[in-house]
Write a protein that holds these residues in place. Structure first.
Motif, PDB file in Angstrom:
ATOM      1  N   HIS A   1      -7.394   2.559 -10.618  1.00 31.89           N
ATOM      2  CA  HIS A   1      -6.484   1.618  -9.949  1.00 31.89           C
ATOM      3  C   HIS A   1      -7.136   0.251  -9.842  1.00 31.89           C
ATOM      4  O   HIS A   1      -8.234   0.108  -9.306  1.00 31.89           O
ATOM      5  CB  HIS A   1      -6.129   2.121  -8.549  1.00 31.89           C
TER       6      HIS A   1
ATOM      7  N   ASN B   1       2.473   1.729  -3.418  1.00 36.41           N
ATOM      8  CA  ASN B   1       1.447   2.048  -4.413  1.00 36.41           C
ATOM      9  C   ASN B   1       1.001   3.500  -4.310  1.00 36.41           C
ATOM     10  O   ASN B   1       0.830   4.189  -5.314  1.00 36.41           O
ATOM     11  CB  ASN B   1       0.248   1.112  -4.263  1.00 36.41           C
ATOM     12  N   ILE B   2       0.789   3.971  -3.084  1.00 36.14           N
ATOM     13  CA  ILE B   2       0.343   5.355  -2.893  1.00 36.14           C
ATOM     14  C   ILE B   2       1.370   6.333  -3.457  1.00 36.14           C
ATOM     15  O   ILE B   2       1.022   7.308  -4.140  1.00 36.14           O
ATOM     16  CB  ILE B   2       0.072   5.621  -1.398  1.00 36.14           C
TER      17      ILE B   2
ATOM     18  N   VAL C   1      -5.797   3.473   1.152  1.00 37.00           N
ATOM     19  CA  VAL C   1      -5.583   3.610  -0.291  1.00 37.00           C
ATOM     20  C   VAL C   1      -6.758   4.350  -0.927  1.00 37.00           C
ATOM     21  O   VAL C   1      -6.577   5.240  -1.763  1.00 37.00           O
ATOM     22  CB  VAL C   1      -5.384   2.224  -0.946  1.00 37.00           C
TER      23      VAL C   1
ATOM     24  N   GLN D   1      -6.475   8.049  -0.366  1.00 37.08           N
ATOM     25  CA  GLN D   1      -5.467   8.686  -1.207  1.00 37.08           C
ATOM     26  C   GLN D   1      -5.931   8.749  -2.660  1.00 37.08           C
ATOM     27  O   GLN D   1      -5.713   9.756  -3.341  1.00 37.08           O
ATOM     28  CB  GLN D   1      -4.153   7.915  -1.103  1.00 37.08           C
TER      29      GLN D   1
ATOM     30  N   TYR E   1      -4.085  -6.115  -0.009  1.00 37.20           N
ATOM     31  CA  TYR E   1      -4.430  -5.108   0.991  1.00 37.20           C
ATOM     32  C   TYR E   1      -5.244  -5.708   2.138  1.00 37.20           C
ATOM     33  O   TYR E   1      -6.155  -6.519   1.910  1.00 37.20           O
ATOM     34  CB  TYR E   1      -5.285  -3.997   0.373  1.00 37.20           C
TER      35      TYR E   1
ATOM     36  N   ALA F   1       0.821  -1.214   0.000  1.00 35.49           N
ATOM     37  CA  ALA F   1       0.000   0.000   0.000  1.00 35.49           C
ATOM     38  C   ALA F   1       0.854   1.263   0.000  1.00 35.49           C
ATOM     39  O   ALA F   1       0.570   2.219  -0.742  1.00 35.49           O
ATOM     40  CB  ALA F   1      -0.933  -0.014   1.207  1.00 35.49           C
TER      41      ALA F   1
ATOM     42  N   GLU G   1      -5.658  -1.059   5.178  1.00 36.30           N
ATOM     43  CA  GLU G   1      -4.862  -0.533   4.067  1.00 36.30           C
ATOM     44  C   GLU G   1      -5.752  -0.090   2.912  1.00 36.30           C
ATOM     45  O   GLU G   1      -5.516   0.957   2.292  1.00 36.30           O
ATOM     46  CB  GLU G   1      -3.872  -1.585   3.588  1.00 36.30           C
TER      47      GLU G   1
END
Length: 375
Positions: free
Chosen positions: A196, A177-178, A211, A214, A203, A174, A207
């Motif tokens: 996405h 990826n963010i 995600v 974000q 996850y 996570a 998480e």
């Protein structure tokens, strides 16, 4: 008009699903020792006593074959029936599914052949059968790469080809990826729609909530397959705490009953669907979703190397995009069995043909030459 016969043409073709081994590394499963085998692809032919023939692949990029036993059941159930009675036949085969011990959606290719026959009979494309107000078929570009720099390079390739919507398949943790989402958004700007797909991630619920937060701040369009589709409680919690739409059910989309239950439970905001399980079922659930203001988004080509989903995106009002993979594995690969017009997007859109039914065109001489058997 009656169904006279059902046949299946078999072809040898590269399998879209590689063989692999799995090992557990830092609590996550990792693929290794990948091999690309030769697979088989089946094309179904539903033949009528009036000379019309409906054609569709059995699956799409996945689930590409039908057993001879399944075909025998299908023929016994449907030969002699009227192919224009699609609703009746869909309901009858749905009822028969439990009795013949087949998985839900097993007869989807047959249902799609009936839509092809109806288009030929009425002199219309399938999109025109669905709606008199067909819309442009906007496609999104699945960008890939071995690392973030390669991913960003491929995203820019997609933009250069005219795509305004891009989807990632980031499969890091996570935190990484963010950071990657932020880098991609900073590179492509605010005018590009980003999506996405977390199918390759692992996850936790906490998480996934972070995600989602974000992604919402970065103005992504959706958050796809954030958790296992069967984790109903966790999906309900995620949907209740997220501002970004949660797209789910790709691993359950062969079962229209379960899909409706997850919608009723508020465990999904956008529903995944695939017409390899039957166009009649897709249209029914799309209409149900439209009544509550929800979209269905179609996964992959859906049959006939993209022609099926291109027609459905044009005809179904509450769907947004055609899913495009730029490696040719879903569309151009059809040329290997004689397809003359794979629906490859141009400047981010699929241009539908004027042909009736699903809109495909085959070199039948080459098609017959390439197939390895008919059963």
């Amino acid at each position: 008009m009656k169904i006279k016969d059902i046949k299946v043409s078999e072809f040898e073709i590269k399998d879209n699903t590689p063989r692999f081994k799995l090992r557990k590394t830092n609590e996550a499963w990792e693929k290794y020792d990948l091999k690309s085998p030769t697979g088989y692809l089946h094309v179904m032919h539903v033949i009528t006593d009036e000379g019309l023939e409906g054609i569709c692949t059995v699956g799409d990029a996945r689930y590409t074959t039908m057993t001879e036993n399944a075909l025998a059941h299908l023929k016994h159930l449907t030969v002699g029936e009227d192919p224009t009675k699609r609703e009746y036949l869909f309901d009858m085969l749905t009822k028969a599914t439990r009795m013949v011990f087949m998985p839900p959606g097993w007869f989807g290719g047959f249902d799609n052949c009936l839509w092809d026959i109806e288009g030929q009979r009425k002199g219309k494309s399938v999109s025109a059968l669905i709606s008199n107000k067909s819309k442009p078929v906007e496609a999104y570009y699945n960008y890939r790469g071995a690392d973030l720099n390669a991913l960003i390079d491929d995203a820019n390739v997609g933009i250069g080809k005219g795509f305004k919507v891009l989807k990632d398949h980031f499969a890091w943790n996570a935190t990484q990826n963010i950071k990657s989402f932020e880098s991609v958004r900073a590179t492509v700007g605010e005018d590009i729609v980003l999506l996405h797909d977390a199918a390759g991630c692992n996850y936790s619920l906490d998480e996934a909530v972070e995600v989602a937060k974000q992604l919402s701040q970065l103005k992504f369009g959706w958050f796809e397959e954030p958790l296992n589709d069967r984790e109903l409680g966790s999906l309900k919690t995620l949907c209740s705490q997220s501002d970004i739409p949660i797209l789910a059910l790709e691993t359950l989309m062969n079962d229209f009953v379960i899909m409706r239950e997850w919608v009723r439970e508020a465990a999904v905001n956008i529903v995944r669907g695939n017409a390899r399980h039957g166009t009649t079922g897709i249209i029914r659930i799309a209409e149900d979703l439209a009544r509550i203001g929800m979209n269905i988004e179609l996964n992959g080509p859906g049959g006939l190397f993209g022609h099926v989903h291109a027609q459905l995106v044009a005809g179904i009002s509450n769907t947004s995009y055609y899913e495009y993979f730029p490696d040719g594995s879903r569309d151009s690969i059809g040329e290997e069995i004689g397809l003359l017009n794979p629906p490859v997007p141009v400047k981010g859109e699929v241009r539908l043909t004027e042909r009736h039914g699903w809109g495909y065109e085959f070199d039948r001489e080459y098609f017959n030459k390439k197939r390895v058997r008919v059963f």
